[in-house]
Design a protein around this motif. Structure first.
Motif, short mmCIF file in Angstrom:
data_model
loop_
_atom_site.label_atom_id
_atom_site.label_comp_id
_atom_site.label_asym_id
_atom_site.label_seq_id
_atom_site.Cartn_x
_atom_site.Cartn_y
_atom_site.Cartn_z
N ALA A 163 1.04 -1.21 -0.14
CA ALA A 163 0.24 0.05 -0.15
C ALA A 163 0.74 1.36 -0.07
N ILE A 164 1.99 1.14 0.57
CA ILE A 164 2.75 2.39 0.72
C ILE A 164 3.45 2.53 -0.57
N LEU A 165 4.10 1.39 -1.36
CA LEU A 165 4.69 1.60 -2.46
C LEU A 165 3.95 2.10 -3.78
N ALA A 166 2.52 1.45 -3.67
CA ALA A 166 1.60 2.15 -4.45
C ALA A 166 1.35 3.66 -4.64
N ILE A 167 1.66 4.24 -3.38
CA ILE A 167 1.70 5.72 -3.29
C ILE A 167 3.15 6.18 -3.54
N TYR A 168 4.22 5.63 -3.14
CA TYR A 168 5.30 6.14 -3.19
C TYR A 168 5.71 6.31 -4.79
N GLN A 169 5.29 5.41 -5.77
CA GLN A 169 5.67 5.34 -6.97
C GLN A 169 5.05 6.34 -7.98
N GLN A 170 4.01 7.27 -7.22
CA GLN A 170 3.41 8.16 -8.01
C GLN A 170 3.46 9.61 -7.34
N ALA A 171 3.07 10.68 -7.92
CA ALA A 171 2.82 11.88 -7.20
C ALA A 171 1.99 11.83 -6.12
N PHE A 172 2.38 12.60 -4.89
CA PHE A 172 1.61 12.44 -3.87
C PHE A 172 1.46 13.70 -2.97
N LEU A 176 4.13 3.55 8.91
CA LEU A 176 5.20 4.22 8.01
C LEU A 176 6.05 4.94 8.89
N ASP A 177 7.14 4.32 9.40
CA ASP A 177 8.00 4.90 10.09
C ASP A 177 9.10 5.41 9.34
N GLY A 178 9.18 7.05 9.30
CA GLY A 178 10.25 7.53 8.45
C GLY A 178 9.34 8.09 7.36
N THR A 179 8.49 9.06 7.50
CA THR A 179 7.63 9.65 6.77
C THR A 179 8.50 10.58 5.81
N LYS A 180 9.26 11.17 6.75
CA LYS A 180 10.46 12.08 5.98
C LYS A 180 11.25 11.47 5.07
N GLU A 181 11.46 10.32 5.26
CA GLU A 181 12.42 9.63 4.21
C GLU A 181 11.48 9.14 3.08
N PHE A 182 10.25 8.99 3.32
CA PHE A 182 9.48 8.60 2.27
C PHE A 182 9.22 9.80 1.47
N VAL A 183 8.99 10.90 2.15
CA VAL A 183 8.72 12.34 1.32
C VAL A 183 9.93 12.46 0.41
N SER A 184 10.97 12.22 0.83
CA SER A 184 12.25 12.74 0.26
C SER A 184 12.77 11.47 -0.74
N ARG A 185 11.84 10.31 -0.74
CA ARG A 185 12.18 9.18 -1.45
C ARG A 185 13.57 8.78 -1.38
N ASN A 186 14.15 8.63 -0.09
CA ASN A 186 15.52 7.75 -0.04
C ASN A 186 15.39 6.34 0.21
N PRO A 213 5.13 15.32 8.85
CA PRO A 213 4.44 14.98 7.75
C PRO A 213 3.41 13.80 7.79
N LEU A 214 2.51 14.07 6.82
CA LEU A 214 1.41 12.83 6.84
C LEU A 214 0.95 12.67 5.28
N THR A 215 1.01 11.53 4.86
CA THR A 215 0.79 11.16 3.57
C THR A 215 -0.46 10.26 3.52
N ALA A 216 -1.06 10.01 2.22
CA ALA A 216 -2.02 8.81 1.95
C ALA A 216 -1.24 7.50 2.44
N ALA A 217 0.15 7.39 2.06
CA ALA A 217 0.59 6.07 2.69
C ALA A 217 0.32 5.55 3.79
N ASP A 218 0.75 6.62 4.64
CA ASP A 218 0.70 6.56 6.39
C ASP A 218 -0.89 5.97 6.83
N LYS A 219 -1.77 6.82 5.87
CA LYS A 219 -3.24 6.19 6.45
C LYS A 219 -3.59 4.91 5.68
#
Length: 251
Positions: A19-28, A88-98, A38-44
Motif C-alpha cells: 500500500a505504501i509503495l503504490a503511493i510512493y511510485q506516484q505523485a502524492f 510508516l516509520d520515517g515519513t520524512k524519508e518517504f517524502v524525500s524518496r530515499n 508530515p502525513l501522507t496517504a501512504a501513512d493512512k
C-alpha cells in the motif's frame, strides 16, 4: 507469550508495504500534523491495512497505531496486551524518496515490547524477533538468525544516527568515545543494523514516540542487544505520555 503464526503477521506487514509503495511510485501530497510532522496517504493506507489485518487475525488484542484517534490513545492506558504499530516509520524519508522507511508492528505485554517485526518495503527486507525468542532477517525468500556484535576495544565505535534528528546533545554524548564511524539513517532501520551486527551504538537524544521504537527494540533485544534510558533503566511502554525519554540502543 503466545503469538499467531509469524507468516500471517508478515503477510500483513507486506500488504502494508504494498500500500505504501503504490503511493510512493506516484505523485502524492503531504499534509502536516499539529507537531509539524508530515502525513501522507501512504501513512493512512498502511494504517488501514494493518489495523484491519490484525483485527481479523487476533480480534482479542487491541491495536494502537500512530494514526489512531484520541479515543484509542486514551483507551490504551487500560490495556495489558496490545499491538503497537507505526504504519510508516520515517515519513520524512518517504517524502524525500530515499527508501529509508519501515512498517513497524510490535506486541506489547506488561509495558514491554515482547516481540516485533520491521519491514522495509523498498529494500524488501524484513526483521523479526523478541527477547529470549531470537531474532531473524528475511531477504530474498531466505530467513536467517541474526546476532549483535559488541564493540571491540581498540577499534572505532560503529554508530548509527538519525538523518533528520542528530541533535547537539547526541554529538556531545558521542564525544568521549573517541574515534567513531557514524552512519546517518532514517527510521527504525538503525536498530536493525545493530541487530545484524553492522553497528554497535545508537544514542537517541531527541524526541521519539513509543510506536517509533517498540518493534525494532524487540528485534534488537532478540539479537542480544539492549535499549535503555540514559540511566540504564528499561525503556517502558504504555506510559501516560506516549513520548519516549532519551535512550541508547546497544549491541
Amino acid at each position: 507469550m503466545s503469538l499467531p503464526p509469524i507468516a500471517k503477521i508478515e503477510a500483513i506487514a507486506r500488504a502494508a508495504g504494498d500500500a505504501i509503495l503504490a503511493i510512493y511510485q506516484q505523485a502524492f501530497t503531504v499534509e502536516y500534523k499539529a507537531d509539524e510532522s508530515p502525513l501522507t496517504a501512504a501513512d493512512k493506507g498502511a494504517h488501514d491495512v494493518i489495523v484491519a489485518g490484525l483485527a481479523s487475525l487476533t480480534p482479542d488484542i487491541p491495536v494502537l497505531s500512530e494514526e489512531s484517534g484520541e479515543e484509542v490513545l486514551q483507551a490504551r492506558l487500560g490495556w495489558q496486551r496490545y499491538w503497537l504499530v507505526d504504519p510508516l516509520d520515517g515519513t520524512k524519508e518517504f517524502v524525500s524518496r530515499n527508501g529509508e522507511f519501515t512498517v513497524n508492528i510490535a506486541l506489547v505485554e506488561g509495558g514491554r515490547p515482547v516481540w516485533g517485526m520491521v519491514y522495509a518495503p523498498v529494500l524488501d527486507k524484513l526483521w523479526y524477533g523478541g527477547k529470549r525468542l531470537g531474532a531473524f532477517c528475511s531477504e530474498g525468500g531466505v530467513s536467517r538468525p541474526i546476532q549483535t556484535r559488541p564493540h571491540q576495544e581498540g577499534t572505532p565505535w560503529r554508530v548509527v544516527g538519525s538523518r533528520n534528528h542528530l541533535s547537539q546533545e547526541t554529538l556531545d554524548f558521542l564525544a568521549p568515545l573517541g574515534e567513531i564511524d557514524l552512519v546517518s539513517m532514517g527510521s527504525s532501520l538503525k536498530f536493525c543494523i545493530i541487530a545484524e551486527g553492522g553497528a554497535e551504538l545508537y544514542p537517541r537524544l531527541a524526541p521519539t514516540c513509543e510506536w517509533d521504537t517498540g518493534a525494532a527494540q524487540a528485534v534488537l533485544e532478540g539479537a542480544g542487544g539492549s535499549v535503555t534510558r540514559l540511566d540504564g533503566s528499561p525503556l517502558e511502554y504504555n506510559k501516560p505520555d506516549i513520548l519516549n525519554p532519551w535512550f541508547v540502543a546497544r549491541a
